[in-house]
Every structure is written in C-alpha cells, then in structure tokens.
Design an enzyme around this catalytic site. Structure first.
Site, mmCIF file in Angstrom:
data_model
loop_
_atom_site.group_PDB
_atom_site.id
_atom_site.type_symbol
_atom_site.label_atom_id
_atom_site.label_comp_id
_atom_site.label_asym_id
_atom_site.label_seq_id
_atom_site.Cartn_x
_atom_site.Cartn_y
_atom_site.Cartn_z
ATOM 1 N N HIS A 140 35.899 33.126 37.997
ATOM 2 C CA HIS A 140 34.796 32.786 38.874
ATOM 3 C C HIS A 140 33.525 32.712 38.031
ATOM 4 C CE1 HIS A 140 34.045 37.185 38.936
ATOM 5 N NE2 HIS A 140 32.821 36.861 39.284
ATOM 6 N N TYR B 38 30.249 46.981 37.650
ATOM 7 C CA TYR B 38 29.452 45.836 37.222
ATOM 8 C C TYR B 38 28.093 45.823 37.910
ATOM 9 C CZ TYR B 38 31.652 43.617 41.338
ATOM 10 O OH TYR B 38 32.116 43.332 42.597
#
Length: 151
Positions: free
Chosen positions: A51, A119
């Site tokens: 992605h 993240y």
C-alpha cells in the site's frame, strides 16, 4: 537508497533489569508533523503488502518479532522512481524506517513467532477519506519475490 527514505539505528541501554530504548524524538525531524501512532500484530509467514499514501509519511518499527520490509518508489518526479529497497527490521535489528508518501510499502513476518509493528504517521486516519491505496503483494510492476532464498 530510495530518495527521502531514512533509516535510524536504535540504541539500547541495557542493565540488570532489562533495557531502555528511544524510538522517535521530536528533535530528530524524522516526521514533518505527528498525526497518529498505531500498532498491529501479524502471524508467522503473513505478507502485508503493498500500500502507499498520497498525503502522509510513515515511520515503521518492529519491537517484537522480525520482518522483511519492502519499499518501492512510485513517485513520478523522484530520481529513484522504480527502485526497490529491502530492510530486515525487528528484535534482531532494532531500527526505524521513514517511508515518504508515494513509496509503496509492505512486509513479511519472518521466523516462527508473530511480529508487532508500531508505526507513526504524519496524518490521522480518516475513515471517510482514507489515505490508503492498495497494490497486490505480487504486483508484476513491483515484481518482488517474497520467497526465502536458501543458501
């Protein structure tokens, strides 16, 4: 190295109780701004790819387990367009990688234990207008071979 990708080796400070390690600091200028911090767990052998984002940059860190991280530069105006980078991140190699917008990214969990990714992004997730563009894990344009090469 893909243009604008940054890697930071993390320093552990061990003692008889365990260790302390900084992941991200505001004075390092790795993120242009802070949007969100998230965590995900994946099981052995799982591939989560690919992605990319049009508006946000990511920083990836694997505090548990190990992963093969693959980046592919999709940016038309980049001097490294079409370049692929591979990183091995996790407990055995504590690093963070900065992934700029327009760079496709994905990972494969290595070993026999799950991996956790933490993240950080420059934008918060907006479910009404998500900044997530998907590409198949085996997309022929990227052409990445996810199989382990036994040597």
């Amino acid at each position: 190295m893909i243009k604008d990708v940054m890697v930071k080796k993390l320093l552990r400070h061990p003692d008889d109780r365990g260790f302390f390690m900084e992941i991200l600091r505001d004075d390092e200028n790795l993120l242009k701004r802070f949007g969100q911090a998230s965590m995900s767990k994946s099981y052995p052998g799982v591939i989560k790819a690919f992605h990319y984002h049009e508006r946000q940059d990511d920083i990836w860190f694997f505090p548990v387990g190990n992963a093969q991280v693959v980046l592919y530069d999709l940016r038309a105006d980049s001097s490294t367009k079409g370049e692929t980078n591979v990183f091995y991140l996790g407990e055995d190699n504590p690093q963070v990688v900065v992934i700029p917008k327009g760079v496709a990214h994905g990972y494969r969990v290595l070993g026999n234990e799950p991996a956790c990714i933490v993240y950080f992004t420059t934008e918060s997730y907006d479910p009404k207008n998500p900044d997530e563009k998907r590409i198949d894990w085996n997309d022929p344009m990227i052409g990445f071979d996810w199989t382990t090469k036994n040597r």
